[in-house]
Design a protein around this motif. Structure first.
Motif, PDB file in Angstrom:
ATOM      1  N   PRO A  30       0.820  -1.213   0.000  1.00  0.00           N
ATOM      2  CA  PRO A  30       0.000   0.000   0.000  1.00  0.00           C
ATOM      3  C   PRO A  30       0.859   1.270   0.000  1.00  0.00           C
ATOM      4  CG  PRO A  30       0.024  -0.976   2.184  1.00  0.00           C
ATOM      5  CD  PRO A  30       0.751  -1.928   1.273  1.00  0.00           C
ATOM      6  N   ASP A  31       2.156   1.124   0.246  1.00  0.00           N
ATOM      7  CA  ASP A  31       3.086   2.256   0.298  1.00  0.00           C
ATOM      8  C   ASP A  31       3.364   2.749  -1.127  1.00  0.00           C
ATOM      9  OD1 ASP A  31       5.301   3.964   0.472  1.00  0.00           O
ATOM     10  OD2 ASP A  31       6.328   2.716   1.961  1.00  0.00           O
ATOM     11  N   GLU A  32       2.953   3.975  -1.412  1.00  0.00           N
ATOM     12  CA  GLU A  32       3.080   4.530  -2.763  1.00  0.00           C
ATOM     13  C   GLU A  32       4.519   4.725  -3.211  1.00  0.00           C
ATOM     14  OE1 GLU A  32       0.662   8.001  -3.198  1.00  0.00           O
ATOM     15  OE2 GLU A  32      -1.185   6.885  -2.838  1.00  0.00           O
ATOM     16  N   THR A  33       5.479   4.650  -2.289  1.00  0.00           N
ATOM     17  CA  THR A  33       6.886   4.801  -2.669  1.00  0.00           C
ATOM     18  C   THR A  33       7.512   3.467  -3.099  1.00  0.00           C
ATOM     19  OG1 THR A  33       7.781   4.438  -0.433  1.00  0.00           O
ATOM     20  CG2 THR A  33       7.145   6.706  -1.031  1.00  0.00           C
ATOM     21  N   LYS A  34       6.808   2.370  -2.901  1.00  0.00           N
ATOM     22  CA  LYS A  34       7.340   1.042  -3.241  1.00  0.00           C
ATOM     23  C   LYS A  34       7.138   0.732  -4.720  1.00  0.00           C
ATOM     24  CE  LYS A  34       8.389  -0.135   1.011  1.00  0.00           C
ATOM     25  NZ  LYS A  34       9.711  -0.458   1.452  1.00  0.00           N
ATOM     26  N   ASP A  35       8.090  -0.003  -5.286  1.00  0.00           N
ATOM     27  CA  ASP A  35       8.012  -0.364  -6.701  1.00  0.00           C
ATOM     28  C   ASP A  35       6.737  -1.130  -7.030  1.00  0.00           C
ATOM     29  OD1 ASP A  35      10.455   0.830  -7.244  1.00  0.00           O
ATOM     30  OD2 ASP A  35      11.589  -1.040  -7.083  1.00  0.00           O
ATOM     31  N   ASN A  37       3.797  -0.876  -5.829  1.00  0.00           N
ATOM     32  CA  ASN A  37       2.670   0.041  -5.925  1.00  0.00           C
ATOM     33  C   ASN A  37       2.744   0.852  -7.220  1.00  0.00           C
ATOM     34  OD1 ASN A  37       1.170   2.710  -5.316  1.00  0.00           O
ATOM     35  ND2 ASN A  37       0.524   1.364  -3.636  1.00  0.00           N
ATOM     36  N   ARG A  38       3.935   1.319  -7.558  1.00  0.00           N
ATOM     37  CA  ARG A  38       4.095   2.099  -8.793  1.00  0.00           C
ATOM     38  C   ARG A  38       3.817   1.241 -10.030  1.00  0.00           C
ATOM     39  NH1 ARG A  38       8.662   4.615  -5.864  1.00  0.00           N
ATOM     40  NH2 ARG A  38      10.060   3.215  -6.951  1.00  0.00           N
ATOM     41  N   VAL A  39       4.287   0.002 -10.018  1.00  0.00           N
ATOM     42  CA  VAL A  39       4.019  -0.904 -11.142  1.00  0.00           C
ATOM     43  C   VAL A  39       2.524  -1.172 -11.257  1.00  0.00           C
ATOM     44  CG1 VAL A  39       4.330  -3.287 -11.955  1.00  0.00           C
ATOM     45  CG2 VAL A  39       6.307  -1.962 -11.192  1.00  0.00           C
ATOM     46  N   ALA A  40       1.872  -1.401 -10.127  1.00  0.00           N
ATOM     47  CA  ALA A  40       0.424  -1.656 -10.139  1.00  0.00           C
ATOM     48  C   ALA A  40      -0.341  -0.474 -10.727  1.00  0.00           C
ATOM     49  CB  ALA A  40      -0.072  -1.961  -8.730  1.00  0.00           C
ATOM     50  N   LYS A  41       0.029   0.742 -10.340  1.00  0.00           N
ATOM     51  CA  LYS A  41      -0.627   1.933 -10.892  1.00  0.00           C
ATOM     52  C   LYS A  41      -0.440   1.994 -12.405  1.00  0.00           C
ATOM     53  CE  LYS A  41      -0.358   4.945  -6.884  1.00  0.00           C
ATOM     54  NZ  LYS A  41       0.329   6.106  -6.308  1.00  0.00           N
ATOM     55  N   TYR A  42       0.753   1.694 -12.870  1.00  0.00           N
ATOM     56  CA  TYR A  42       1.037   1.695 -14.303  1.00  0.00           C
ATOM     57  C   TYR A  42       0.165   0.655 -15.016  1.00  0.00           C
ATOM     58  CZ  TYR A  42       3.429   0.962 -18.712  1.00  0.00           C
ATOM     59  OH  TYR A  42       3.699   0.814 -20.041  1.00  0.00           O
ATOM     60  N   PRO A  75     -10.217 -15.864 -12.927  1.00  0.00           N
ATOM     61  CA  PRO A  75      -9.015 -16.244 -13.687  1.00  0.00           C
ATOM     62  C   PRO A  75      -7.894 -15.216 -13.537  1.00  0.00           C
ATOM     63  CG  PRO A  75     -10.976 -16.310 -15.080  1.00  0.00           C
ATOM     64  CD  PRO A  75     -11.379 -15.677 -13.793  1.00  0.00           C
ATOM     65  N   ILE A  76      -6.668 -15.719 -13.518  1.00  0.00           N
ATOM     66  CA  ILE A  76      -5.482 -14.876 -13.450  1.00  0.00           C
ATOM     67  C   ILE A  76      -4.616 -15.215 -14.650  1.00  0.00           C
ATOM     68  CG2 ILE A  76      -3.421 -14.291 -12.125  1.00  0.00           C
ATOM     69  CD1 ILE A  76      -4.927 -15.343  -9.644  1.00  0.00           C
ATOM     70  N   ASP A  77      -4.313 -14.201 -15.436  1.00  0.00           N
ATOM     71  CA  ASP A  77      -3.478 -14.420 -16.614  1.00  0.00           C
ATOM     72  C   ASP A  77      -1.988 -14.387 -16.286  1.00  0.00           C
ATOM     73  OD1 ASP A  77      -5.659 -14.584 -18.484  1.00  0.00           O
ATOM     74  OD2 ASP A  77      -5.888 -12.425 -18.279  1.00  0.00           O
ATOM     75  N   ILE A  78      -1.601 -13.452 -15.421  1.00  0.00           N
ATOM     76  CA  ILE A  78      -0.190 -13.262 -15.078  1.00  0.00           C
ATOM     77  C   ILE A  78      -0.065 -13.114 -13.566  1.00  0.00           C
ATOM     78  CG2 ILE A  78       1.803 -11.702 -15.291  1.00  0.00           C
ATOM     79  CD1 ILE A  78       0.691 -10.886 -18.040  1.00  0.00           C
ATOM     80  N   ILE A  79       0.992 -13.690 -13.020  1.00  0.00           N
ATOM     81  CA  ILE A  79       1.327 -13.479 -11.615  1.00  0.00           C
ATOM     82  C   ILE A  79       2.655 -12.727 -11.594  1.00  0.00           C
ATOM     83  CG2 ILE A  79       1.936 -14.554  -9.426  1.00  0.00           C
ATOM     84  CD1 ILE A  79       0.170 -16.947 -10.308  1.00  0.00           C
ATOM     85  N   ASN A  80       2.657 -11.563 -10.962  1.00  0.00           N
ATOM     86  CA  ASN A  80       3.832 -10.709 -10.856  1.00  0.00           C
ATOM     87  C   ASN A  80       4.273 -10.753  -9.399  1.00  0.00           C
ATOM     88  OD1 ASN A  80       5.755  -8.694 -11.052  1.00  0.00           O
ATOM     89  ND2 ASN A  80       4.420  -7.283 -12.146  1.00  0.00           N
ATOM     90  N   VAL A  81       5.518 -11.191  -9.146  1.00  0.00           N
ATOM     91  CA  VAL A  81       5.963 -11.452  -7.780  1.00  0.00           C
ATOM     92  C   VAL A  81       6.956 -10.397  -7.311  1.00  0.00           C
ATOM     93  CG1 VAL A  81       6.987 -13.157  -6.223  1.00  0.00           C
ATOM     94  CG2 VAL A  81       5.662 -13.920  -8.219  1.00  0.00           C
ATOM     95  N   PHE A  82       6.587  -9.700  -6.241  1.00  0.00           N
ATOM     96  CA  PHE A  82       7.457  -8.739  -5.564  1.00  0.00           C
ATOM     97  C   PHE A  82       7.779  -9.306  -4.175  1.00  0.00           C
ATOM     98  CE2 PHE A  82       5.703  -5.917  -8.731  1.00  0.00           C
ATOM     99  CZ  PHE A  82       6.721  -5.009  -8.983  1.00  0.00           C
ATOM    100  N   ARG A  83       8.481 -10.404  -4.151  1.00  0.00           N
ATOM    101  CA  ARG A  83       8.917 -11.042  -2.908  1.00  0.00           C
ATOM    102  C   ARG A  83      10.357 -11.481  -3.083  1.00  0.00           C
ATOM    103  NH1 ARG A  83       5.372 -14.110   0.532  1.00  0.00           N
ATOM    104  NH2 ARG A  83       7.131 -13.763   1.922  1.00  0.00           N
ATOM    105  N   LYS A  84      10.990 -11.903  -2.007  1.00  0.00           N
ATOM    106  CA  LYS A  84      12.349 -12.425  -2.088  1.00  0.00           C
ATOM    107  C   LYS A  84      12.322 -13.752  -2.842  1.00  0.00           C
ATOM    108  CE  LYS A  84      13.917 -10.255   2.135  1.00  0.00           C
ATOM    109  NZ  LYS A  84      14.374 -10.449   3.502  1.00  0.00           N
ATOM    110  N   GLY A  85      13.408 -14.054  -3.521  1.00  0.00           N
ATOM    111  CA  GLY A  85      13.513 -15.274  -4.314  1.00  0.00           C
ATOM    112  C   GLY A  85      13.235 -16.545  -3.535  1.00  0.00           C
ATOM    113  N   GLU A  86      13.518 -16.551  -2.257  1.00  0.00           N
ATOM    114  CA  GLU A  86      13.305 -17.750  -1.442  1.00  0.00           C
ATOM    115  C   GLU A  86      11.826 -18.137  -1.358  1.00  0.00           C
ATOM    116  OE1 GLU A  86      13.449 -16.063   3.057  1.00  0.00           O
ATOM    117  OE2 GLU A  86      15.113 -15.485   1.733  1.00  0.00           O
TER     118      GLU A  86
END
Length: 115
Positions: A30-35, A37-42, A75-86
């Motif tokens: 929800p933090d507007e300074t995080k990538d 959030n910015r990607v989601a807005k785009y 349905p979900i077409d794409i899953i975009n992951v903003f988490r650590k690789g682990e």
């Protein structure tokens, strides 16, 4: 970690993006300074339906927040992951039940087992 895509891979991704309607974003802050959030807005501005997956909040960017992929009832077409690789392997395991066209791990989100 793959650094470059072949022309065939790039063409396939462009095709998926052109056909996709819904994108679940795991780790959509929800933090507007995080990538995330910015990607989601785009993506919203580009006409995609964004589905936030986040452990807190009820809504983010005016969209209902889900705690996991398994809670999403559409349905979900794409899953975009903003988490650590682990965490990517567990995302891939959960995504197998949904069968998205693409799982995209953001920079730094890579795991050999998940690939």
């Amino acid at each position: 970690m793959p650094l470059a895509m072949s022309a065939e891979e790039e063409a396939k991704i462009k095709e998926i993006l052109a056909e996709a309607k819904s994108i679940a974003i795991i780790g959509l802050s929800p933090d507007e300074t995080k990538d995330s959030n910015r990607v989601a807005k785009y993506l919203i501005a580009a006409g995609y339906e964004v589905i936030p997956v986040y452990p807190k909040e009820e809504t983010i960017l005016g969209q209902k927040v889900y705690r996991s992929l398994g809670e999403i009832d559409k349905p979900i077409d794409i899953i975009n992951v903003f988490r650590k690789g682990e965490f990517l392997a567990s995302v891939v395991d959960e995504a197998k039940k949904i069968s998205p066209k693409l799982i995209w791990g953001q920079i730094g989100c890579y795991d050999d087992a998940a690939e």
